[in-house]
Every structure is written in C-alpha cells, then in structure tokens.
Design a protein around this motif. Structure first.
Motif, PDB file in Angstrom:
ATOM      1  N   ALA A  49       0.824  -1.213   0.000  1.00  0.00           N
ATOM      2  CA  ALA A  49       0.000   0.000   0.000  1.00  0.00           C
ATOM      3  C   ALA A  49       0.858   1.263   0.000  1.00  0.00           C
ATOM      4  O   ALA A  49       0.490   2.279  -0.600  1.00  0.00           O
ATOM      5  N   THR A  82      -4.979   0.108  -8.023  1.00  0.00           N
ATOM      6  CA  THR A  82      -5.948   0.370  -6.957  1.00  0.00           C
ATOM      7  C   THR A  82      -5.306   0.131  -5.608  1.00  0.00           C
ATOM      8  O   THR A  82      -4.634  -0.877  -5.399  1.00  0.00           O
ATOM      9  N   LEU A  83      -5.528   1.045  -4.697  1.00  0.00           N
ATOM     10  CA  LEU A  83      -5.103   0.915  -3.312  1.00  0.00           C
ATOM     11  C   LEU A  83      -6.302   0.451  -2.494  1.00  0.00           C
ATOM     12  O   LEU A  83      -7.385   1.031  -2.583  1.00  0.00           O
ATOM     13  N   CYS A  84      -6.104  -0.594  -1.724  1.00  0.00           N
ATOM     14  CA  CYS A  84      -7.153  -1.144  -0.861  1.00  0.00           C
ATOM     15  C   CYS A  84      -7.636  -0.094   0.141  1.00  0.00           C
ATOM     16  O   CYS A  84      -6.825   0.562   0.800  1.00  0.00           O
ATOM     17  N   THR A  85      -8.955   0.053   0.252  1.00  0.00           N
ATOM     18  CA  THR A  85      -9.555   1.039   1.154  1.00  0.00           C
ATOM     19  C   THR A  85      -9.102   0.845   2.600  1.00  0.00           C
ATOM     20  O   THR A  85      -8.673   1.795   3.255  1.00  0.00           O
ATOM     21  N   ALA A  88      -5.386   1.531   3.098  1.00  0.00           N
ATOM     22  CA  ALA A  88      -5.142   2.976   3.094  1.00  0.00           C
ATOM     23  C   ALA A  88      -5.530   3.583   4.440  1.00  0.00           C
ATOM     24  O   ALA A  88      -4.761   4.359   5.019  1.00  0.00           O
ATOM     25  N   PRO A  95      -7.141   9.861  -0.513  1.00  0.00           N
ATOM     26  CA  PRO A  95      -7.081  10.020  -1.972  1.00  0.00           C
ATOM     27  C   PRO A  95      -6.186  11.182  -2.415  1.00  0.00           C
ATOM     28  O   PRO A  95      -5.592  11.133  -3.482  1.00  0.00           O
ATOM     29  N   VAL A  98      -2.228  10.019  -2.767  1.00  0.00           N
ATOM     30  CA  VAL A  98      -1.714   9.009  -3.685  1.00  0.00           C
ATOM     31  C   VAL A  98      -1.214   9.588  -5.009  1.00  0.00           C
ATOM     32  O   VAL A  98      -1.561  10.709  -5.386  1.00  0.00           O
ATOM     33  N   ARG A 103      -6.409   4.721  -7.745  1.00  0.00           N
ATOM     34  CA  ARG A 103      -7.715   4.880  -7.109  1.00  0.00           C
ATOM     35  C   ARG A 103      -7.716   4.091  -5.797  1.00  0.00           C
ATOM     36  O   ARG A 103      -6.890   3.192  -5.600  1.00  0.00           O
ATOM     37  N   ILE A 104      -8.635   4.445  -4.918  1.00  0.00           N
ATOM     38  CA  ILE A 104      -8.824   3.706  -3.675  1.00  0.00           C
ATOM     39  C   ILE A 104     -10.177   3.022  -3.763  1.00  0.00           C
ATOM     40  O   ILE A 104     -11.188   3.667  -4.059  1.00  0.00           O
TER      41      ILE A 104
END
Length: 124
Positions: A49, A82-85, A88, A95, A98, A103-104
């Motif tokens: 991440a 994509t970054l894991c919610t 993060a 947001p 990054v 995207r998250i």
C-alpha cells in the motif's frame, strides 16, 4: 502474444519492503502483462500500500530486478492501479495523498473484478 485480449489479469500485491522478492514478482508480472497487451488491474494491499504514495517506490531496492518506479509507471500508463480502502485507512493514506491515477477501492470492487468473465486473479 499469449492469451486473448478479452481476458483481464488482476494482481493483488500484498508484500512490500517486508518481502521484496514477492513484491517485485507482483509488479514485474503486472508490467510484463501490460507490455504484452493484457488488461491489468494491480491491487496494492498490505505493505505494498505504501507504494501508492509519491516517491515510495524509489525506496525499494532488489538486486537483479527492474526498478519498482519503472514497473509501477508502466502499469499506471497501461493498466489500472488500486489501493485497498482498509489498507489505506490503516496507514492514514487519503485520496489526496496518492500518485495521480491510483484509485482507492475496497473488497467489493476487488470481488467484482476477480469474478468477472475472463478474469484471472493472482495474489503475491
């Protein structure tokens, strides 16, 4: 070129500086797939991440591997990152923090991508 263009490769990277070889494999496969014309979705989870933040990929070093910033740039240019919610949130990454283009999103989005027709998911 291997495979069909309608297939999507979803790669979940779970390792970072804690397991550099596994991390490098995930990014290398993702960038190679993009270069081969495959639709790629790279998910940054766990310790990977941190690579969603500007400059963090440059801190990664592994002998005999391509530079992580180059691999990440290739995936950003030709695929989706994509970054894991939850990952993060646990690291207080927002947001606004990054790299542009990252995207998250959460588990529901990952499941949707991984179970779509023609999808192949790999976890490193």
């Amino acid at each position: 070129m291997l495979g069909t263009m309608s297939r999507t490769l979803i790669i979940k990277a779970t390792a970072g500086l804690d397991a550099p070889e596994r991390c490098s494999q995930a990014f290398t496969v993702a960038a190679t797939a993009v270069a081969s014309g495959v639709s790629v979705s790279l998910w940054l989870t766990g310790e990977s991440a941190w690579f969603a933040l500007p400059g963090r990929a440059a801190e990664f070093e592994l002998p005999h591997s391509a530079p992580l910033p180059d691999l990440l740039a290739a995936v950003l240019a030709g695929g989706r990152v994509t970054l894991c919610t939850q990952c993060a949130a646990r690291r207080a990454i927002t947001p606004e923090d990054v790299i542009p283009g990252v995207r998250i999103a959460g588990a529901a989005t990952f499941v949707e991508e991984a179970t779509a027709d023609g999808a192949q998911a790999l976890v490193y």
